[in-house]
Design a protein around this motif. Structure first.
Motif, PDB file in Angstrom:
ATOM      1  N   VAL A  28      -0.822  -7.177  -1.879  1.00  0.00           N
ATOM      2  CA  VAL A  28      -0.845  -5.739  -2.162  1.00  0.00           C
ATOM      3  C   VAL A  28      -1.484  -5.529  -3.530  1.00  0.00           C
ATOM      4  CG1 VAL A  28       0.531  -3.637  -2.251  1.00  0.00           C
ATOM      5  CG2 VAL A  28       1.347  -5.585  -0.918  1.00  0.00           C
ATOM      6  N   ASN A  29      -2.562  -4.740  -3.541  1.00  0.00           N
ATOM      7  CA  ASN A  29      -3.250  -4.491  -4.809  1.00  0.00           C
ATOM      8  C   ASN A  29      -3.177  -3.037  -5.254  1.00  0.00           C
ATOM      9  OD1 ASN A  29      -4.222  -7.191  -5.116  1.00  0.00           O
ATOM     10  ND2 ASN A  29      -5.605  -6.755  -3.412  1.00  0.00           N
ATOM     11  N   LYS A  30      -2.904  -2.160  -4.286  1.00  0.00           N
ATOM     12  CA  LYS A  30      -2.957  -0.748  -4.639  1.00  0.00           C
ATOM     13  C   LYS A  30      -2.011   0.047  -3.733  1.00  0.00           C
ATOM     14  CE  LYS A  30      -6.596   2.727  -5.061  1.00  0.00           C
ATOM     15  NZ  LYS A  30      -7.988   2.956  -4.726  1.00  0.00           N
ATOM     16  N   ILE A  31      -1.304   1.000  -4.321  1.00  0.00           N
ATOM     17  CA  ILE A  31      -0.431   1.877  -3.525  1.00  0.00           C
ATOM     18  C   ILE A  31      -0.854   3.319  -3.818  1.00  0.00           C
ATOM     19  CG2 ILE A  31       1.949   2.613  -3.097  1.00  0.00           C
ATOM     20  CD1 ILE A  31       2.881  -0.062  -4.284  1.00  0.00           C
ATOM     21  N   THR A  66      -1.142   7.203  -7.649  1.00  0.00           N
ATOM     22  CA  THR A  66      -1.834   5.937  -7.376  1.00  0.00           C
ATOM     23  C   THR A  66      -1.274   4.888  -8.322  1.00  0.00           C
ATOM     24  OG1 THR A  66      -3.842   7.102  -6.780  1.00  0.00           O
ATOM     25  CG2 THR A  66      -4.086   4.779  -7.337  1.00  0.00           C
ATOM     26  N   ILE A  67      -0.923   3.726  -7.770  1.00  0.00           N
ATOM     27  CA  ILE A  67      -0.374   2.650  -8.599  1.00  0.00           C
ATOM     28  C   ILE A  67      -1.175   1.383  -8.299  1.00  0.00           C
ATOM     29  CG2 ILE A  67       1.686   1.278  -9.089  1.00  0.00           C
ATOM     30  CD1 ILE A  67       3.217   3.839  -7.949  1.00  0.00           C
ATOM     31  N   GLU A  68      -1.695   0.759  -9.360  1.00  0.00           N
ATOM     32  CA  GLU A  68      -2.573  -0.402  -9.127  1.00  0.00           C
ATOM     33  C   GLU A  68      -2.045  -1.679  -9.754  1.00  0.00           C
ATOM     34  OE1 GLU A  68      -6.945   0.392  -8.785  1.00  0.00           O
ATOM     35  OE2 GLU A  68      -6.325   2.176  -9.904  1.00  0.00           O
ATOM     36  N   ARG A  69      -2.530  -2.779  -9.206  1.00  0.00           N
ATOM     37  CA  ARG A  69      -2.160  -4.100  -9.728  1.00  0.00           C
ATOM     38  C   ARG A  69      -2.650  -4.232 -11.178  1.00  0.00           C
ATOM     39  NH1 ARG A  69      -1.326  -9.707  -7.700  1.00  0.00           N
ATOM     40  NH2 ARG A  69      -1.118  -9.049  -5.552  1.00  0.00           N
ATOM     41  N   SER A  95       6.172  13.560   5.913  1.00  0.00           N
ATOM     42  CA  SER A  95       4.803  14.023   6.160  1.00  0.00           C
ATOM     43  C   SER A  95       3.942  13.570   4.989  1.00  0.00           C
ATOM     44  CB  SER A  95       4.767  15.545   6.341  1.00  0.00           C
ATOM     45  OG  SER A  95       4.910  16.165   5.100  1.00  0.00           O
ATOM     46  N   GLY A  96       2.625  13.661   5.157  1.00  0.00           N
ATOM     47  CA  GLY A  96       1.718  13.117   4.158  1.00  0.00           C
ATOM     48  C   GLY A  96       1.457  11.647   4.475  1.00  0.00           C
ATOM     49  N   GLU A  97       0.697  10.987   3.611  1.00  0.00           N
ATOM     50  CA  GLU A  97       0.336   9.591   3.893  1.00  0.00           C
ATOM     51  C   GLU A  97       0.641   8.691   2.705  1.00  0.00           C
ATOM     52  OE1 GLU A  97      -0.805   8.013   6.520  1.00  0.00           O
ATOM     53  OE2 GLU A  97      -1.156   9.718   7.853  1.00  0.00           O
ATOM     54  N   MET A  98       1.088   7.483   3.051  1.00  0.00           N
ATOM     55  CA  MET A  98       1.290   6.475   2.011  1.00  0.00           C
ATOM     56  C   MET A  98       0.410   5.284   2.397  1.00  0.00           C
ATOM     57  SD  MET A  98       4.878   5.046   0.506  1.00  0.00           S
ATOM     58  CE  MET A  98       5.607   4.426   2.007  1.00  0.00           C
ATOM     59  N   TYR A  99      -0.421   4.810   1.483  1.00  0.00           N
ATOM     60  CA  TYR A  99      -1.348   3.704   1.779  1.00  0.00           C
ATOM     61  C   TYR A  99      -1.004   2.504   0.912  1.00  0.00           C
ATOM     62  CZ  TYR A  99      -4.213   7.550   3.614  1.00  0.00           C
ATOM     63  OH  TYR A  99      -4.659   8.648   4.288  1.00  0.00           O
TER      64      TYR A  99
END
Ligand SMILES: Nc1ncnc2c1ncn2[C@@H]1O[C@H](COP(=O)(O)OP(=O)(O)OP(=O)(O)O)[C@@H](O)[C@H]1O
Ligand SMILES: [Mg+2]
Length: 491
Positions: free
Chosen positions: A241-244, A267-270, A299-303
């Motif tokens: 996992v590199n990015k959320i 946005t949360i990054e490594r 609802s909405g999206e989490m990647y």
């Protein structure tokens, strides 16, 4: 046990599920066996009953039919009573859990201190006895109903039996049947009574157990449904996992009327350290539950790495996340188990466990030169060593860091730590943040200052994201949090 472990967090956050689990786990050990026994016993009694009935029928068909009336009537009445009894027992499970919880409170160390000091035991005992009295009252009522029907049906049965015996004697007298047959017919009548009792009792057990089994199968189906949906849907897997990224995420708890999270975009990054700050109830822990893959957005999206959670195998993701929960577990197990329970399938050595313990400076567990990994912690079991609140938190932190993950999230990691321990923790965590995705929740702005980005939450929303100095300039709410902390220092 397997089914309960396959349930979702949402199942455990609803009291109805606890009631179902309680009932099913309590009775499932013996109920299927009881059902099997009752079926076998009913079949053999039915065969014997039919033989006696057939014999009586060869003498007088009408009498044989009348002899069936009482057993059939008893059966109908007792099945109805059985249904009521089952419903009462089933509906009790919620209150039974309350009674269990009261005993638990009264007999465990964590609550005993407060109960003793506040002298609240008599109040809790009173609550307990009120519940038990209600149960006793219900049981007596059912027992009375059963006794009343038993007496009534017993009287009717005796009357019918007496008439039958008189009819048999009359038949002998008029020469319809031989005297020898009189004895055989009376024996058949007595057997008919015995076997019909056996059949009724067993059908009652079968009916009652089958009501329970229906609930058991409903419960087991939960697992099937979960497994089937995993089989049919093609989920993407995830390795590192590199990015959320969260886009317009909204979340509401299953039984809740309002949204715990609203319109979250982050946005949360490594390689960076993120702090989440906000007042009590602002949604920080709820956000953590989503970020750790325990919940999906309403609802909405989490990647995760640009893959939406709706297409992602969440188990894969969860394997890459390690979390220190706000209400972390104090396992009444050995030191070794307390650390390795975050990662039971890894082949890590004792040496690696000791390294983690050293990183967080657990010298209190090192009275000699080395750690005793078999040391029993807590005071529930023999030779256990009880720890302080902060020491337990350090153990939970070791467990969190022991797991080899990409994402580390800590919920109030410093709540019980002294300033030195806090400093050591953040030193370790900042170092870790260079190569991992790291986040922590804190009320303490001083701790949050070190983060690369601070997410400010208010009433389920993210009201700003930035560095400490930026936020102080442009976010009055953040400034207010910061100022109130300074005020606390003065006081
Ligand atoms: N399991 C749950 N079911 C229903 N509502 C919940 C549940 N857990 C939390 N909530 C509600 O969601 C809101 C956010 O709670 P959350 O635990 O995320 O707050 P928090 O910011 O972590 O607070 P704190 O600083 O006190 O830990 C609260 O209003 C709370 O009542
Ligand atoms: Mg919280």
């Amino acid at each position: 046990m397997q089914v309960t472990s396959s349930l979702e967090l949402s199942d455990y956050e609803q009291s109805d599920m606890y009631n179902l689990i309680e009932k099913v786990t309590q009775d499932s050990n013996y109920k299927p066996f009881q059902l099997f026994n009752a079926i076998i016993s009913t079949m053999s009694a039915l065969i014997s009953l039919s033989t006696s009935l057939f014999f009586i029928g060869t003498w007088n068909m009408y009498v044989a039919l009348i002899l069936l009336v009482i057993p059939l009537l008893s059966l109908t009445i007792f099945l109805r009573v059985g249904q009521i009894e089952f419903l009462i027992q089933w509906q009790r499970s919620g209150t039974e859990r309350t009674a269990w919880y009261l005993i638990y409170l009264l007999t465990h160390d964590f609550s005993f201190k407060e109960i003793k000091l506040n002298n609240s035991s008599s109040y809790l005992i009173h609550m307990f006895s009120k519940i038990k009295k209600k149960f006793i009252y219900q049981d007596i009522n059912i027992a009375k109903k059963k006794a009343w029907f038993n007496t009534l049906l017993g009287v009717m049965l005796n009357v019918i039996n007496s008439i039958t015996i008189v009819l048999i004697i009359l038949s002998v007298k008029v020469g319809e049947i031989m005297f020898g047959n009189l004895v055989s017919l009376i024996q058949a009548l007595s057997k008919l009574n015995d076997y019909s009792q056996t059949v009724i009792q067993n059908i009652y057990v079968i009916y009652n157990t089958s009501l329970f089994m229906t609930q058991l199968f409903n419960f087991l189906n939960k697992k099937d449904i979960a497994n089937k949906s995993n089989e049919t849907e093609k989920f993407s897997s995830i390795e590192n996992v590199n990015k959320i990224v969260l886009k317009n995420v909204m979340f509401n708890y299953p039984n809740s009327e309002f949204n715990a999270l609203n319109d979250i975009n982050i946005t949360i990054e490594r390689g960076s350290l993120t702090a989440i700050v906000g007042k009590n109830g602002s949604g920080k822990t709820t956000l953590l539950k989503l970020l750790s893959g325990l919940y999906k957005p309403s609802s909405g999206e989490m990647y995760f790495n640009n893959v939406s959670t709706s297409n992602l195998n969440m188990k894969d993701y969860q394997n890459r996340v390690s979390v220190l929960f706000q209400d972390f577990v104090k396992y009444e197990l050995t030191l070794k188990d307390n650390v390795r329970l975050s990662s039971v399938h890894s082949n890590n050595t004792d040496q690696q466990i000791k390294m983690i313990l050293d990183s967080l400076n657990m010298s209190f567990l090192k009275p000699k030169d080395d750690y005793d990994l078999d040391l029993q912690l807590g005071n529930w079991f023999n030779d256990g060593q009880q720890l302080s609140g902060g020491q337990w938190q350090k153990i939970a932190l070791s467990r969190t860091f022991y797991k080899n993950a990409d994402v580390y999230i800590l919920d109030e990691p410093n709540s019980a730590l002294d300033p030195t321990a806090e400093k050591e923790l953040f030193k370790y965590f900042v170092k870790l943040s260079k190569s991992k995705i790291t986040m922590f929740i804190s009320h303490n702005i001083k701790a949050a200052q070190r983060a690369d980005q601070i997410i400010v939450m208010k009433e389920g929303q993210v009201i700003d994201v930035g560095k400490h100095t930026e936020l102080l300039q442009r976010c009055p709410y953040y400034k207010e949090l910061f100022e109130s902390e300074k005020y606390q220092d003065v006081v």
